[in-house]
Design an enzyme around this catalytic site. Sequence first.
Site, short mmCIF file in Angstrom:
data_model
loop_
_atom_site.label_atom_id
_atom_site.label_comp_id
_atom_site.label_asym_id
_atom_site.label_seq_id
_atom_site.Cartn_x
_atom_site.Cartn_y
_atom_site.Cartn_z
CG ASP A 170 -2.10 0.80 1.14
OD1 ASP A 170 -3.34 0.44 1.07
OD2 ASP A 170 -1.93 2.20 1.14
CG HIS A 216 -12.77 -3.63 -12.76
ND1 HIS A 216 -12.19 -2.76 -12.20
CD2 HIS A 216 -14.33 -3.39 -12.59
CE1 HIS A 216 -12.88 -1.71 -11.72
NE2 HIS A 216 -14.02 -2.24 -11.84
CG ASN A 237 -12.10 -0.75 4.33
OD1 ASN A 237 -12.34 -0.97 5.16
ND2 ASN A 237 -10.95 0.09 4.01
CB THR A 260 -10.81 5.37 -1.24
OG1 THR A 260 -9.88 4.49 -1.20
CG2 THR A 260 -11.12 6.00 0.38
CG HIS A 273 -8.98 -2.89 -2.21
ND1 HIS A 273 -9.61 -2.11 -3.14
CD2 HIS A 273 -8.63 -2.36 -1.18
CE1 HIS A 273 -10.10 -1.07 -2.32
NE2 HIS A 273 -9.44 -1.14 -1.06
CG HIS A 282 -6.77 -2.72 3.17
ND1 HIS A 282 -6.10 -1.81 2.82
CD2 HIS A 282 -8.28 -2.58 2.75
CE1 HIS A 282 -6.83 -0.81 2.34
NE2 HIS A 282 -8.03 -1.37 2.06
P1 5GP Z 1 -9.84 1.52 0.42
O1 5GP Z 1 -9.89 2.71 1.28
O2 5GP Z 1 -10.42 1.52 -1.12
O3 5GP Z 1 -10.16 0.30 1.08
O4 5GP Z 1 -8.42 1.30 0.04
C1 5GP Z 1 -7.52 1.75 -0.98
C2 5GP Z 1 -5.90 1.55 -0.60
O5 5GP Z 1 -5.29 1.67 -1.73
C3 5GP Z 1 -5.59 2.55 0.43
O6 5GP Z 1 -4.86 2.07 1.58
C4 5GP Z 1 -4.57 3.63 -0.47
O7 5GP Z 1 -3.51 3.91 0.19
C5 5GP Z 1 -4.07 2.36 -1.40
N1 5GP Z 1 -3.87 3.18 -2.74
C6 5GP Z 1 -4.73 3.82 -3.64
N2 5GP Z 1 -4.01 4.04 -4.84
C7 5GP Z 1 -2.88 3.50 -4.73
C8 5GP Z 1 -1.61 3.23 -5.57
O8 5GP Z 1 -1.70 3.96 -6.75
N3 5GP Z 1 -0.65 2.58 -5.25
C9 5GP Z 1 -0.51 2.01 -4.07
N4 5GP Z 1 0.45 1.15 -4.04
N5 5GP Z 1 -1.51 1.66 -3.18
C10 5GP Z 1 -2.53 2.73 -3.55
ZN ZN Z 2 -9.91 -2.21 -11.86
#
Ligand code: 5GP
Ligand code: ZN
Length: 115
Positions: free
Chosen positions: A31, A47, A88, A96, A101, A103
């Site tokens: 991340d 996707h 999430n 977001t 995905h 974590h």
């Molecule tokens: P969400 O909030 O959707 O559960 O998690 C999205 C996660 O993806 C966040 O923890 C954010 O830091 C990570 N993230 C978003 N864009 C990128 C990216 O371009 N590269 C990487 N390595 N992580 C990303």
């Molecule tokens: Zn996608």
Amino acid sequence: MSDNCSFCKIADGEISSHKVYEDEKVFAFKDINPQAPVHIIIIPKKHINSLETILEEDEAVLGHIQIVASKIAKRFPEMKKGFRLINNCGLDGGQTVFHIHYHLLGGRVFAWPPG
Ligand code: 5GP
Ligand code: ZN
């Protein structure tokens, strides 16, 4: 591959990332904004928007992600005493990026309930 999806682009290599695992179905990378000493994002290469839009046909890849998470966790000594695997879902769930995905977090003690 969905146009304008950053995680599709990461799985495709179009956006660079620190890859930790890849096979024909799944891609995992560090991340960019880690919330723990080890913070890895695991995605299906297909996707899928979110857990809310999964189909019966996604069962195998989503199950496979748990096998992959367990394998990755074994590679990190920080996760020897435990880890957390989180999805999430949707805006209220804190999602977001709308490519499903998981974590994989480790290297510290996590509180319950989550924030
Ligand atoms: P969400 O909030 O959707 O559960 O998690 C999205 C996660 O993806 C966040 O923890 C954010 O830091 C990570 N993230 C978003 N864009 C990128 C990216 O371009 N590269 C990487 N390595 N992580 C990303
Ligand atoms: Zn996608």
